[in-house]
Design a protein around this motif. Structure first.
Motif, PDB file in Angstrom:
ATOM      1  N   MET A 219      69.511  39.346 114.651  1.00 41.56           N
ATOM      2  CA  MET A 219      68.579  40.282 115.158  1.00 41.56           C
ATOM      3  C   MET A 219      67.685  39.967 114.778  1.00 41.56           C
ATOM      4  N   LEU A 220      66.257  39.691 115.117  1.00 44.70           N
ATOM      5  CA  LEU A 220      64.746  40.511 114.641  1.00 44.70           C
ATOM      6  C   LEU A 220      64.427  41.861 114.438  1.00 44.70           C
ATOM      7  N   ILE A 221      64.060  42.169 113.457  1.00 43.66           N
ATOM      8  CA  ILE A 221      64.116  43.681 113.334  1.00 43.66           C
ATOM      9  C   ILE A 221      62.976  43.771 113.539  1.00 43.66           C
ATOM     10  N   HIS A 222      61.871  44.742 114.484  1.00 44.31           N
ATOM     11  CA  HIS A 222      60.818  44.608 113.764  1.00 44.31           C
ATOM     12  C   HIS A 222      60.585  46.667 113.436  1.00 44.31           C
ATOM     13  N   LEU A 223      60.678  46.895 112.394  1.00 44.72           N
ATOM     14  CA  LEU A 223      59.627  48.446 112.353  1.00 44.72           C
ATOM     15  C   LEU A 223      58.388  48.512 111.449  1.00 44.72           C
ATOM     16  N   GLN A 224      58.599  49.571 112.505  1.00 44.86           N
ATOM     17  CA  GLN A 224      56.332  50.587 112.148  1.00 44.86           C
ATOM     18  C   GLN A 224      56.521  51.734 112.632  1.00 44.86           C
ATOM     19  N   ALA A 225      55.862  52.287 111.592  1.00 44.37           N
ATOM     20  CA  ALA A 225      55.068  53.615 111.183  1.00 44.37           C
ATOM     21  C   ALA A 225      53.736  53.393 110.334  1.00 44.37           C
ATOM     22  N   ALA A 226      53.320  54.494 110.636  1.00 41.80           N
ATOM     23  CA  ALA A 226      52.175  54.607 109.968  1.00 41.80           C
ATOM     24  C   ALA A 226      50.747  53.717 109.471  1.00 41.80           C
TER      25      ALA A 226
ATOM     26  N   SER B 213      54.117  47.923 109.581  1.00 37.76           N
ATOM     27  CA  SER B 213      55.000  47.378 109.996  1.00 37.76           C
ATOM     28  C   SER B 213      56.381  46.209 108.961  1.00 37.76           C
ATOM     29  N   LEU B 214      57.208  46.221 108.966  1.00 37.88           N
ATOM     30  CA  LEU B 214      57.995  45.165 108.780  1.00 37.88           C
ATOM     31  C   LEU B 214      58.775  44.788 109.352  1.00 37.88           C
ATOM     32  N   VAL B 215      58.669  43.123 109.392  1.00 41.03           N
ATOM     33  CA  VAL B 215      60.130  42.363 110.609  1.00 41.03           C
ATOM     34  C   VAL B 215      60.850  41.332 109.809  1.00 41.03           C
ATOM     35  N   LEU B 216      61.942  41.313 109.977  1.00 43.43           N
ATOM     36  CA  LEU B 216      63.287  41.618 109.183  1.00 43.43           C
ATOM     37  C   LEU B 216      63.948  40.628 109.819  1.00 43.43           C
ATOM     38  N   ASP B 217      64.290  39.375 109.716  1.00 48.34           N
ATOM     39  CA  ASP B 217      65.124  38.156 109.808  1.00 48.34           C
ATOM     40  C   ASP B 217      66.624  38.271 109.840  1.00 48.34           C
ATOM     41  N   ALA B 218      66.961  39.261 110.929  1.00 42.73           N
ATOM     42  CA  ALA B 218      68.141  39.396 110.493  1.00 42.73           C
ATOM     43  C   ALA B 218      69.671  38.554 111.539  1.00 42.73           C
ATOM     44  N   ARG B 219      69.322  37.451 112.019  1.00 39.21           N
ATOM     45  CA  ARG B 219      69.792  36.347 112.992  1.00 39.21           C
ATOM     46  C   ARG B 219      70.754  35.929 112.064  1.00 39.21           C
ATOM     47  N   GLY B 220      70.771  34.938 111.358  1.00 37.09           N
ATOM     48  CA  GLY B 220      71.866  34.944 110.392  1.00 37.09           C
ATOM     49  C   GLY B 220      71.722  32.798 110.534  1.00 37.09           C
TER      50      GLY B 220
ATOM     51  N   ILE C 191      62.354  38.995 104.943  1.00 30.40           N
ATOM     52  CA  ILE C 191      60.977  39.429 105.669  1.00 30.40           C
ATOM     53  C   ILE C 191      60.228  38.888 106.052  1.00 30.40           C
ATOM     54  N   LEU C 192      59.510  39.237 107.056  1.00 30.48           N
ATOM     55  CA  LEU C 192      58.770  38.336 107.841  1.00 30.48           C
ATOM     56  C   LEU C 192      57.715  38.268 107.827  1.00 30.48           C
ATOM     57  N   HIS C 193      58.180  39.601 107.148  1.00 27.46           N
ATOM     58  CA  HIS C 193      55.885  40.686 107.034  1.00 27.46           C
ATOM     59  C   HIS C 193      56.061  41.537 107.184  1.00 27.46           C
TER      60      HIS C 193
ATOM     61  N   ASP D 113      57.670  37.762 121.635  1.00 31.19           N
ATOM     62  CA  ASP D 113      56.805  38.159 120.955  1.00 31.19           C
ATOM     63  C   ASP D 113      57.384  37.813 118.748  1.00 31.19           C
ATOM     64  N   LEU D 114      58.416  38.327 118.628  1.00 31.48           N
ATOM     65  CA  LEU D 114      59.268  38.385 117.587  1.00 31.48           C
ATOM     66  C   LEU D 114      59.579  36.763 116.983  1.00 31.48           C
ATOM     67  N   ALA D 115      60.011  36.171 117.947  1.00 31.33           N
ATOM     68  CA  ALA D 115      60.844  34.977 118.084  1.00 31.33           C
ATOM     69  C   ALA D 115      59.937  34.223 117.551  1.00 31.33           C
ATOM     70  N   ALA D 116      58.769  33.942 118.805  1.00 34.32           N
ATOM     71  CA  ALA D 116      57.160  33.390 118.339  1.00 34.32           C
ATOM     72  C   ALA D 116      56.860  33.578 116.310  1.00 34.32           C
ATOM     73  N   LEU D 117      56.859  34.610 116.024  1.00 27.31           N
ATOM     74  CA  LEU D 117      56.513  35.075 114.688  1.00 27.31           C
ATOM     75  C   LEU D 117      57.465  34.395 114.032  1.00 27.31           C
ATOM     76  N   ALA D 118      59.015  33.774 114.986  1.00 27.11           N
ATOM     77  CA  ALA D 118      59.457  33.426 112.964  1.00 27.11           C
ATOM     78  C   ALA D 118      59.934  32.684 112.850  1.00 27.11           C
ATOM     79  N   GLY D 119      59.121  31.820 114.078  1.00 26.77           N
ATOM     80  CA  GLY D 119      59.460  30.409 114.751  1.00 26.77           C
ATOM     81  C   GLY D 119      58.379  30.091 113.908  1.00 26.77           C
ATOM     82  N   ALA D 120      57.263  30.677 114.076  1.00 29.56           N
ATOM     83  CA  ALA D 120      56.098  29.657 113.364  1.00 29.56           C
ATOM     84  C   ALA D 120      56.258  30.694 112.015  1.00 29.56           C
ATOM     85  N   ALA D 121      56.658  31.092 111.359  1.00 24.50           N
ATOM     86  CA  ALA D 121      56.847  31.472 110.041  1.00 24.50           C
ATOM     87  C   ALA D 121      56.922  30.746 108.987  1.00 24.50           C
ATOM     88  N   VAL D 122      58.489  29.630 109.814  1.00 28.48           N
ATOM     89  CA  VAL D 122      59.090  28.280 109.367  1.00 28.48           C
ATOM     90  C   VAL D 122      58.269  27.776 108.067  1.00 28.48           C
ATOM     91  N   PRO D 123      57.259  27.384 107.125  1.00 30.58           N
ATOM     92  CA  PRO D 123      56.978  26.751 106.253  1.00 30.58           C
ATOM     93  C   PRO D 123      56.936  25.008 106.544  1.00 30.58           C
TER      94      PRO D 123
END
Length: 696
Positions: free
Chosen positions: A1-8, A11-18, A24-26, A38-48
């Motif tokens: 799963m893709l997990i987005h934690l956000q506070a104050a 943001s922390l975006v965690l790619d935990a799809r296995g 950590i993507l961000h 959006d999270l899936a697109a971010l994960a795809g765009a993060a592939v260098p």
């Protein structure tokens, strides 16, 4: 799963799809509400891209980076079996969400012999915490060398700031560009040490207190540690933290587990002060409301080992007359302790100096409306002591091991633990002690002991606090050599430094306070001539310096003049009036680390009031220095600014003060006070002036 934690605002975006470990993507600026797409697109765009002469698939830096995934930097896990080094290829077995702000990833090695539970959480203040628990599922023992937290940071974070220091000169900042390779700081003191890297920051070049993006990590641990920043030519940069383990220190039997200390991390878009705002808010939320921090008088620099009821009676009265709320008897009260070369470990009251025990002194302290505190150093022992002679087997290290300040270390993994626990329990049951100043005056200097000694200390403090929940504890380690967020869960304040020289204290408190809120940092008014440096300072500078912390006095007030004692009493009244603001507000500082002067302050949570100090460290390089800017105020409210006299007027070198000071103050919008500021008085070197700011 893709997990987005956000506070104050973080943001922390965690790619935990296995099936590979989470990545950590961000970690940084808040990304707003993101849909799953959006999270899936971010994960795809993060592939260098895949560069030439490299791994044939894009490099993916996981939360457990290792050689098996192509990471050639420092790995997160290192260890070995009897047959040789372990180089596990990690796979994600499952993910749990114990709360909306937390994630636990279950990671297994490909051979199934090792398991890591990786915990990640983002607090409401935007503070990130991570730790790992490693479990041995093999049939033989596993020798663990390292279990570290590794956090990715962007390439624009290219300047590093951390700390070094020595006794009485702690928390000296040092900055450098981050180059290819690792900037690694390791401490081997058995305590963080005076040279503790403390809080390692990596930011955009030129970041300061008020501006610039910055990422930071701190290890919440009171033993040996390592912090590092690393930039790989592969194009990735990281911050890392973990306990520094000696060879053979952690040997996990089948079924055995080891949990790393918490790594506490924060990101800020507004410089170092932004880090402090997050970290202070998080510490305060964890601890809950703190009782008003009482004004302390500590006897150490007042009388040293010259203790008796006759010697201290006048000091008790002088302290009470000044408004002191807590009287602390320091080193020298126990049997045979006439200097620092003997008797540590013999925690019974010296009958020669105190024939009736400490009861008469405690009664005198209570009669004057103060509570009573006592100095102890339970982890240490003097070779010249009844305890060392009776139990040489309780001393850490071999016979003849090096002494430090003429003392050895008690091995708290031995029978010494119960001896210390019961000895302190007996003291706390016999006397109404409200406060223990808990000292630790030497390094361990013993390989393979730091982990067990630190865990035993934590257990000891927790046991005592369970038995005596009303007793406050100060962490002192020959000054500021054990200041960390691990022990702060078990103590109430730190002794920031053994130096009471206000000029040195200005910088020590400025930088220690980046991590630790001021209400947990002891700051005392010393004698006119500082006992450590010999430098003489005006009372106004000493009072202004000690105001911004958990204030106290370390001075024989019976030797002060009548006028000085009245000024100290007025300062105590001022501190007691202002401490609700000082100990709950937002700490702000002038942007750069000016060698000539410092400006710092505390702004109330509702921004209705503030207190600032202007401190001159040395002669100014300009005839007319820059204006004083009052950071942190509400730009749309109007404020009245007035000087707050403490200990007499500061010395100035001016024919006439600024016009607004001649008028006794001024009322202006917060925006003008912060952006334009007010002309500064021309203070002589080593002077301070305090300003009180109140919303009109």
């Amino acid at each position: 799963m893709l997990i987005h934690l956000q506070a104050a605002g973080t943001s922390l975006v965690l790619d935990a799809r296995g099936p590979r470990p989470p990545a950590i993507l961000h970690w940084g600026a808040a990304l707003g509400d993101l849909a799953d797409a959006d999270l899936a697109a971010l994960a795809g765009a993060a592939v260098p891209a895949v560069p030439p002469s490299s791994l044939d698939e894009p490099l993916r830096l996981s939360t457990l980076p290792a050689l098996a995934e192509g990471w050639t930097g420092r790995p997160a896990v290192r260890g070995s079996w009897a047959a040789g080094p372990a180089r596990p290829a990690w796979r994600l077995a499952g993910v749990e969400r114990p709360s909306s702000g937390a994630v636990v990833a279950d990671l297994r090695s490909a051979d199934g012999l090792l398991q890591v539970a990786g915990e990640v959480s983002l607090s409401p203040q935007g503070v990130l915490r991570m730790r790992h628990t490693l479990t041995n599922h093999g049939t033989g023992p596993f020798l663990l060398d390292a279990l570290d937290v590794v956090l990715p940071v962007p390439a624009r974070a290219a300047e590093i700031l951390d700390f070094s220091g020595v006794w009485a000169y702690e928390r000296r900042p040092q900055r450098a560009p981050l180059r290819d390779g690792a900037w690694s700081r390791e401490t081997r003191h058995g305590r963080p040490g005076h040279d503790d890297p403390f809080l390692m920051m990596l930011g955009v070049p030129g970041f300061d207190f008020r501006a610039g993006e910055v990422w930071a990590v701190h290890l919440a641990w009171s033993g040996d540690k390592r912090l590092w920043a690393e930039r790989q030519p592969l194009g990735r940069s990281v911050l890392g933290a973990g306990e520094l383990l000696d060879p053979g220190e952690i040997l996990l039997p089948p079924g055995g587990s080891y949990t790393s200390p918490w790594t506490v991390a924060a990101w800020s878009a507004t410089g170092i002060d932004g880090l402090s705002e997050r970290l202070h808010g998080w510490v305060r939320a964890r601890r809950g409301p703190v009782p008003p921090r009482p004004v302390v008088l500590n006897t150490w620099e007042a009388v040293y080992f010259d203790q008796s009821m006759e010697r201290l009676r006048g000091l008790v009265d002088a302290a009470a007359d000044a408004g002191v709320e807590r009287f602390v008897l320091d080193d020298g009260w126990f049997t045979g302790r006439t200097d620092d070369r003997r008797a540590l470990g013999d925690w019974t009251v010296d009958a020669a100096r105190w024939p009736h025990g400490l009861h008469p002194l405690v009664a005198a302290v209570h009669a004057r409306g103060m509570d009573f505190g006592l100095w102890v150093e339970p982890e240490m022992v003097s070779p010249d002591s009844d305890l060392a002679r009776a139990h040489p087997d309780w001393l850490l290290g071999p016979p003849g091991a090096a002494t430090w300040r003429h003392q050895r270390v008690l091995d708290l993994s031995s029978g010494a633990y119960e001896h210390v626990l019961e000895g302190l329990t007996a003291l706390l049951r016999e006397y109404p002690i409200a406060y223990l100043k808990w000292d630790h005056n030497r390094d361990l200097l013993q390989e393979g002991a730091a982990h067990r000694q630190t865990t035993a200390l934590y257990r000891l403090l927790a046991e005592l606090r369970g038995r005596f929940p009303h007793v406050e504890v100060e962490s002192c380690a020959s000054g500021g050599a054990r200041v960390d967020l691990g022990v702060l869960d078990l103590v109430d304040r730190f002794w920031t430094s053994d130096s009471n020289d206000p000029l040195e204290r200005q910088r020590i408190q400025r930088w220690t306070g980046v991590l630790v809120p001021p209400e947990h940092l002891g700051s005392h008014v010393g004698a006119p001539a500082a006992h450590v440096t010999g430098r003489t300072s005006d009372l106004s500078l000493r009072l202004a310096t000690a105001l911004f912390g958990h204030a106290g006095i370390e001075w024989d007030l019976t030797t002060a003049s009548g006028e000085q004692r009245l000024e100290v009493a007025e300062w105590v009244r001022c501190y007691r009036r202002l401490r609700p603001l000082l100990h709950t507000g937002t700490v702000v500082r002038s942007g750069g680390d000016d060698p000539d002067r410092l400006v710092h302050g505390v702004v109330a949570a509702d921004r209705g009031a503030a207190v600032y100090a202007l401190v001159t460290l040395r002669a100014s390089g300009a005839a007319i220095p820059p204006p004083v800017q009052f950071a942190g105020l509400d730009p749309d409210r109007r404020y009245t600014v007035r000087p707050l006299p403490l200990g007499g007027p500061p010395r100035t070198v001016q024919d006439r003060p600024p016009a607004w000071l001649l008028d006794g103050g001024i009322t202006l919008p917060g925006r003008l006070l912060a952006e334009v500021g007010l002309p500064a008085p021309l203070l002589a070197p080593q002077q301070a002036v305090v300003f009180e700011v109140v919303a009109a």
